[in-house]
Design a protein around this motif. Structure first.
Motif, PDB file in Angstrom:
ATOM      1  N   CYS A   1       0.835  -1.206   0.000  1.00 36.03           N
ATOM      2  CA  CYS A   1       0.000   0.000   0.000  1.00 36.03           C
ATOM      3  C   CYS A   1       0.869   1.254   0.000  1.00 36.03           C
ATOM      4  O   CYS A   1       1.909   1.299   0.661  1.00 36.03           O
ATOM      5  CB  CYS A   1      -0.923   0.020   1.214  1.00 36.03           C
ATOM      6  SG  CYS A   1      -2.134  -1.318   1.244  1.00 36.03           S
ATOM      7  N   ASP A   2       0.432   2.258  -0.725  1.00 37.09           N
ATOM      8  CA  ASP A   2       1.165   3.526  -0.722  1.00 37.09           C
ATOM      9  C   ASP A   2       0.718   4.375   0.466  1.00 37.09           C
ATOM     10  O   ASP A   2       0.014   3.884   1.366  1.00 37.09           O
ATOM     11  CB  ASP A   2       0.972   4.266  -2.050  1.00 37.09           C
ATOM     12  CG  ASP A   2      -0.483   4.655  -2.309  1.00 37.09           C
ATOM     13  OD1 ASP A   2      -1.317   4.544  -1.388  1.00 37.09           O
ATOM     14  OD2 ASP A   2      -0.785   5.079  -3.444  1.00 37.09           O
ATOM     15  N   ALA A   3       1.113   5.636   0.485  1.00 34.85           N
ATOM     16  CA  ALA A   3       0.818   6.509   1.622  1.00 34.85           C
ATOM     17  C   ALA A   3      -0.683   6.713   1.813  1.00 34.85           C
ATOM     18  O   ALA A   3      -1.141   7.007   2.930  1.00 34.85           O
ATOM     19  CB  ALA A   3       1.509   7.857   1.446  1.00 34.85           C
ATOM     20  N   GLU A   4      -1.454   6.558   0.756  1.00 33.93           N
ATOM     21  CA  GLU A   4      -2.911   6.718   0.842  1.00 33.93           C
ATOM     22  C   GLU A   4      -3.607   5.373   0.975  1.00 33.93           C
ATOM     23  O   GLU A   4      -4.820   5.286   0.795  1.00 33.93           O
ATOM     24  CB  GLU A   4      -3.416   7.466  -0.390  1.00 33.93           C
ATOM     25  CG  GLU A   4      -2.866   8.882  -0.490  1.00 33.93           C
ATOM     26  CD  GLU A   4      -3.363   9.619  -1.716  1.00 33.93           C
ATOM     27  OE1 GLU A   4      -4.039   8.971  -2.556  1.00 33.93           O
ATOM     28  OE2 GLU A   4      -3.094  10.818  -1.836  1.00 33.93           O
ATOM     29  N   ASN A   5      -2.808   4.337   1.273  1.00 32.99           N
ATOM     30  CA  ASN A   5      -3.312   2.978   1.482  1.00 32.99           C
ATOM     31  C   ASN A   5      -3.972   2.374   0.253  1.00 32.99           C
ATOM     32  O   ASN A   5      -4.891   1.562   0.361  1.00 32.99           O
ATOM     33  CB  ASN A   5      -4.295   2.952   2.675  1.00 32.99           C
ATOM     34  CG  ASN A   5      -3.601   3.232   3.983  1.00 32.99           C
ATOM     35  OD1 ASN A   5      -2.541   2.657   4.276  1.00 32.99           O
ATOM     36  ND2 ASN A   5      -4.169   4.122   4.778  1.00 32.99           N
TER      37      ASN A   5
END
Length: 472
Positions: free
Chosen positions: A290-294
């Motif tokens: 997942c990236d920073a924004e999930n």
């Protein structure tokens, strides 16, 4: 007067007469065009005065010649040769003329080697960019700085990589230049190799400096991030063949796979999955990061409207019922964006999951139909209803798709849901019904009324109070 002198006088007079007649017959070329346009009476008058005009012209020509001559004489004393310019050494460095270059170095080597031309380059930059190893050798002999920066923070190594100057690159690395230095854009030489698709120099760099294959640049992006950003799959293959890590996160929280998905870099996106297959975690590990924004890669692909990337995810084990931290699925995101084509693709690939996914709720209790209604995406609403979505499902605030459409000024969605018999009985957690919301949102009563007043029970809306005691 003798006959000889008399004849001479006559000859001179004849010559003058001929000149005068010639001036009458052949006016200067600068004035000829006037004769073509003058009326006949004005032309005759002009011709009679021609000797006077000729005299004026002759005098002006004499004056011009005098001025030119004087200017040339003055300029002869003020000539500035190119070789006298302080920037000349930068130019010579680019030509590779070693003898000429050394001649200018002998006088004052330190000062000459730090002269910058108007473009902000010094001798070392121009020599590196043009692959002039002989010049670079002289710079070393005269103790010049091979790490000197131009106005943009580029070193000679940056210029060598940018211009695919292989011989200069080899020379610079052999002489121990700083190969991790970042320019003002926070890019090292290895990043420029990716950005400018200089594959030979990139290969040489990662071969000679394998520890730099994951060198962080601007916002901690690795070379693989840069390749994903511009879909440079050849660069990505070079990097991964030298063990580039596909699981490094940038400063903003993105992995290369998310960058590729959001920027439609599908060749790199596919290559990352091929690379993941050879790693311990396989493609499932890549699908679940997942990236920073999930957002997982499948979700990022949907957000980017990247149909090909969505298909790659699904073909590599991605599932349309995978939920993010907020419990939303890729179907929620596609519905919110009105991406009917993506919905059809996902449902076509995994038809067995359709009954489940159209009923899955996120943390707000919203199903995909709610999302489509909020966005006024009538075609998506129609498709979801055809696949079995419940038109009257309520979220955590007791709002149906009809109420959410009204709250978000989605007038077309309101009218369509009314035409599909969406219930008028439901009210939200403040006891407001459709008419309350329509008035509060200042929606067109005339437009909505055309659909609302066709319903048999629309009058019940007039007599209902909300929690504050207000009727519509």
């Amino acid at each position: 007067m003798s006959s000889l002198s008399f004849n001479t006088s006559i000859d001179k007079s004849s010559e003058q007469l001929n000149v005068t007649e010639k001036s009458h017959e052949e006016p200067p070329s600068k004035l000829r065009h006037l004769f073509r346009r003058l009326p006949r009476n004005r032309l005759l008058k002009f011709t009679k005065n021609m000797p006077e005009f000729q005299e004026i012209i002759n005098k002006s020509n004499d004056t011009a010649d005098t001025l030119v001559s004087a200017t040339n004489n003055e300029a002869a004393h003020d000539i500035c040769l190119v070789s006298d310019s302080p920037h000349y050494i930068v130019r010579v460095a680019g030509t590779g003329n070693v003898q000429e270059f050394e001649k200018y170095l002998v006088e004052d080597p330190p000062a000459r080697l730090t002269v910058f031309n108007p473009q902000g380059l010094c001798a070392a930059h121009n020599a590196a960019a043009r692959n002039r190893v002989g010049i670079l050798t002289l710079i070393v002999q005269y103790h010049g700085d091979l790490n000197i920066e131009d106005k943009n923070g580029w070193t000679p190594l940056h210029h060598a990589v940018r211009n695919n100057a292989m011989a200069a690159l080899e020379f610079l690395l052999e002489h121990g230049v700083d190969d991790v230095r970042l320019n003002k854009a926070q890019e090292a030489a290895i990043h420029l190799g990716v950005i400018h698709n200089q594959l030979k120099t990139l290969t040489y760099l990662v071969t000679k400096r394998p520890d730099q294959v994951d060198l962080p640049g601007e916002r901690k992006k690795t070379p693989l991030h840069y390749a994903a950003l511009i879909d440079n799959v050849e660069a990505a293959k070079i990097l991964t063949s030298h063990n580039a890590n596909i699981y490094i996160k940038s400063e903003v929280g993105s992995y290369p796979v998310h960058v590729a998905a959001l920027n439609s870099s599908n060749r790199v996106f596919n290559h990352l999955f091929e690379t993941a297959k050879s790693l311990e975690g396989g493609t499932m590990e890549l699908l679940n990061i997942c990236d920073a924004e999930n957002h997982r890669p499948l979700h990022s692909s949907v957000i980017g409207g990247n149909i090909e990337a969505v298909e790659i995810c699904l073909n590599n084990g991605g599932s349309i019922d995978d939920q993010q931290d907020d419990l939303s699925t890729a179907v929620h995101l596609a519905s919110s964006q009105g991406s009917l084509e993506l919905l059809k693709l996902m449902f076509g690939c995994q038809p067995d999951l359709i009954p489940k996914v159209i009923r899955m709720a996120d943390v707000q209790g919203m199903i995909p139909l709610h999302k489509a209604s909020m966005g006024d995406h009538v075609d998506v609403i129609e498709y979801l209803l055809e696949t079995g979505s419940d038109i009257d499902t309520r979220d955590v605030s007791k709002r149906t798709s009809l109420l959410l459409a009204a709250l978000n000024n989605s007038v077309q969605a309101v009218c369509y849901l009314l035409s599909k018999s969406a219930s008028l009985s439901y009210r939200d957690d403040t006891d407001r019904n459709l008419l309350h919301v329509t008035i509060l949102q200042n929606l067109s009563i005339e437009t909505i009324g055309n659909a609302l007043f066709k319903r048999d029970n629309f009058r019940i809306l007039f007599d209902q109070r909300d929690l504050d005691g207000y009727y519509p």
